[in-house]
Design an enzyme around this catalytic site. Structure first.
Site, PDB file in Angstrom:
ATOM      1  CG  ASP A 150       0.588  -1.376   7.929  1.00 41.63           C
ATOM      2  OD1 ASP A 150       1.506  -2.181   8.159  1.00 41.63           O
ATOM      3  OD2 ASP A 150       0.747  -0.142   7.948  1.00 41.63           O
ATOM      4  CG  ASP A 174       4.948   3.255   7.529  1.00 40.35           C
ATOM      5  OD1 ASP A 174       4.064   3.421   6.659  1.00 40.35           O
ATOM      6  OD2 ASP A 174       4.713   2.700   8.621  1.00 40.35           O
ATOM      7  CG  HIS A 175       4.162   0.140   4.276  1.00 37.95           C
ATOM      8  ND1 HIS A 175       4.092  -1.196   4.616  1.00 37.95           N
ATOM      9  CD2 HIS A 175       3.714   0.820   5.355  1.00 37.95           C
ATOM     10  CE1 HIS A 175       3.609  -1.309   5.848  1.00 37.95           C
ATOM     11  NE2 HIS A 175       3.377  -0.092   6.318  1.00 37.95           N
ATOM     12  CG  HIS A 196      -4.023   0.166   6.839  1.00 36.14           C
ATOM     13  ND1 HIS A 196      -3.983   0.788   8.070  1.00 36.14           N
ATOM     14  CD2 HIS A 196      -2.841   0.460   6.232  1.00 36.14           C
ATOM     15  CE1 HIS A 196      -2.831   1.433   8.203  1.00 36.14           C
ATOM     16  NE2 HIS A 196      -2.128   1.252   7.098  1.00 36.14           N
ATOM     17  CG  HIS A 213       3.952  -1.715  11.592  1.00 39.00           C
ATOM     18  ND1 HIS A 213       4.800  -0.638  11.707  1.00 39.00           N
ATOM     19  CD2 HIS A 213       3.197  -1.494  10.483  1.00 39.00           C
ATOM     20  CE1 HIS A 213       4.555   0.213  10.710  1.00 39.00           C
ATOM     21  NE2 HIS A 213       3.592  -0.291   9.954  1.00 39.00           N
ATOM     22  CG  HIS A 265      -0.372   0.072   2.533  1.00 40.25           C
ATOM     23  ND1 HIS A 265       0.403  -0.946   3.076  1.00 40.25           N
ATOM     24  CD2 HIS A 265      -0.417   1.051   3.485  1.00 40.25           C
ATOM     25  CE1 HIS A 265       0.775  -0.594   4.295  1.00 40.25           C
ATOM     26  NE2 HIS A 265       0.303   0.612   4.568  1.00 40.25           N
ATOM     27  CG  HIS A 311       0.072   4.445   4.769  1.00 42.96           C
ATOM     28  ND1 HIS A 311      -0.659   3.691   5.643  1.00 42.96           N
ATOM     29  CD2 HIS A 311      -0.763   5.434   4.339  1.00 42.96           C
ATOM     30  CE1 HIS A 311      -1.887   4.179   5.739  1.00 42.96           C
ATOM     31  NE2 HIS A 311      -1.975   5.231   4.954  1.00 42.96           N
TER      32      HIS A 311
END
Length: 254
Positions: free
Chosen positions: A132, A59-60, A113, A170, A55, A57
């Protein structure tokens, strides 16, 4: 067949290197950063050929373009969110098969999400990369989707074989366990698992990957259609979507 290496980055993210030894391909799953990923690949003697995003975001996908610029790798990601995946070249959606050398991943659309989230399931290797959407003892926050989208997404993943390893993104498991016990305090297996998690974290040992059989038995977000969870919440006879929404609401405020 696949060799999988877990790279802890940022505060609590996991990035994965997935190496296919027949054709010597190496994918990075959800590269939040560049330097740690490149260092881990060099240490393994692997050349990065692909990035697999779940996805959009940051942090990905934060390392997408820099890693591509350094390696010439191909960026793969969700068709439904192609406009927010930096450098995407191969777009995938529900039911697609992604051929990764001699290995094959089945792709699932798992919105909730985010609207455009996907998961990659390498059946032969019993490996699920779910970003996530599903966590050990939890699920992602519902930033863009609805309970009516998120619950079916989780059921898709729950339907996979018990022995599936859940490579989520995570290290949230200890906090998730505390919440799960507030929802399901009489679950003996959950109580035992929570103690094991505390022991692992006390020694700095990852709790990820987990095994799907344990998630099915102890993760309250996968059990919104089970009578004992409805009873604990005082929601007997209610639609599982409503029960899932209540569990998610409680977690957001826990």
């Amino acid at each position: 067949m696949l060799e999988i290496r877990q790279i802890p980055v940022l505060e609590d993210n996991y990035v994965y290197l997935v190496h296919e030894p027949v054709e010597k391909l190496t994918a990075v799953v959800d590269p939040a950063v560049t330097d740690e990923v490149m260092s881990a690949a060099a240490s393994a003697g692997w050349t990065i050929t692909h990035i697999l995003n779940t996805h959009h975001h940051f942090d990905h996908v934060g390392g997408n373009e820099e890693i591509r610029d350094k390696t010439g790798c191909t960026i793969v990601g969700p068709r439904a969110d192609r406009d927010r995946i930096p450098g995407i070249e191969i777009e995938l959606g529900d039911g697609d098969l992604f051929q990764f050398g001699a290995a094959t991943a089945r792709v699932f659309d798992v919105p909730g999400h985010t609207k455009g989230h996907i998961a990659y399931w390498f059946e032969a290797d019993k490996a699920l990369f779910c970003g996530d959407t599903l966590f050990a003892l939890g699920c992602g926050r519902m930033f863009e989707g609805t309970p009516g989208q998120f619950w079916p997404s989780l059921k898709k993943l729950r339907d996979l074989p018990d022995e599936t390893r859940v490579f989520c993104a995570h290290e949230y498991t200890q906090a998730n366990a505390r919440f799960a016990l507030s929802i399901d305090p009489d679950n003996v297996e959950l109580t035992m698992r929570s103690k094991e998690i505390d022991a692992l974290r006390a020694h700095g040992i990852p709790t990820v990957p987990s095994v799907l059989a344990a998630e099915k038995a102890t993760n309250p977000f996968l059990r919104a259609d089970q009578p004992e969870i409805a009873a604990q919440l005082g929601m007997e006879g209610r639609d599982p979507i409503d029960i899932f929404a209540e569990i998610r609401h409680r977690k957001d405020n826990f």
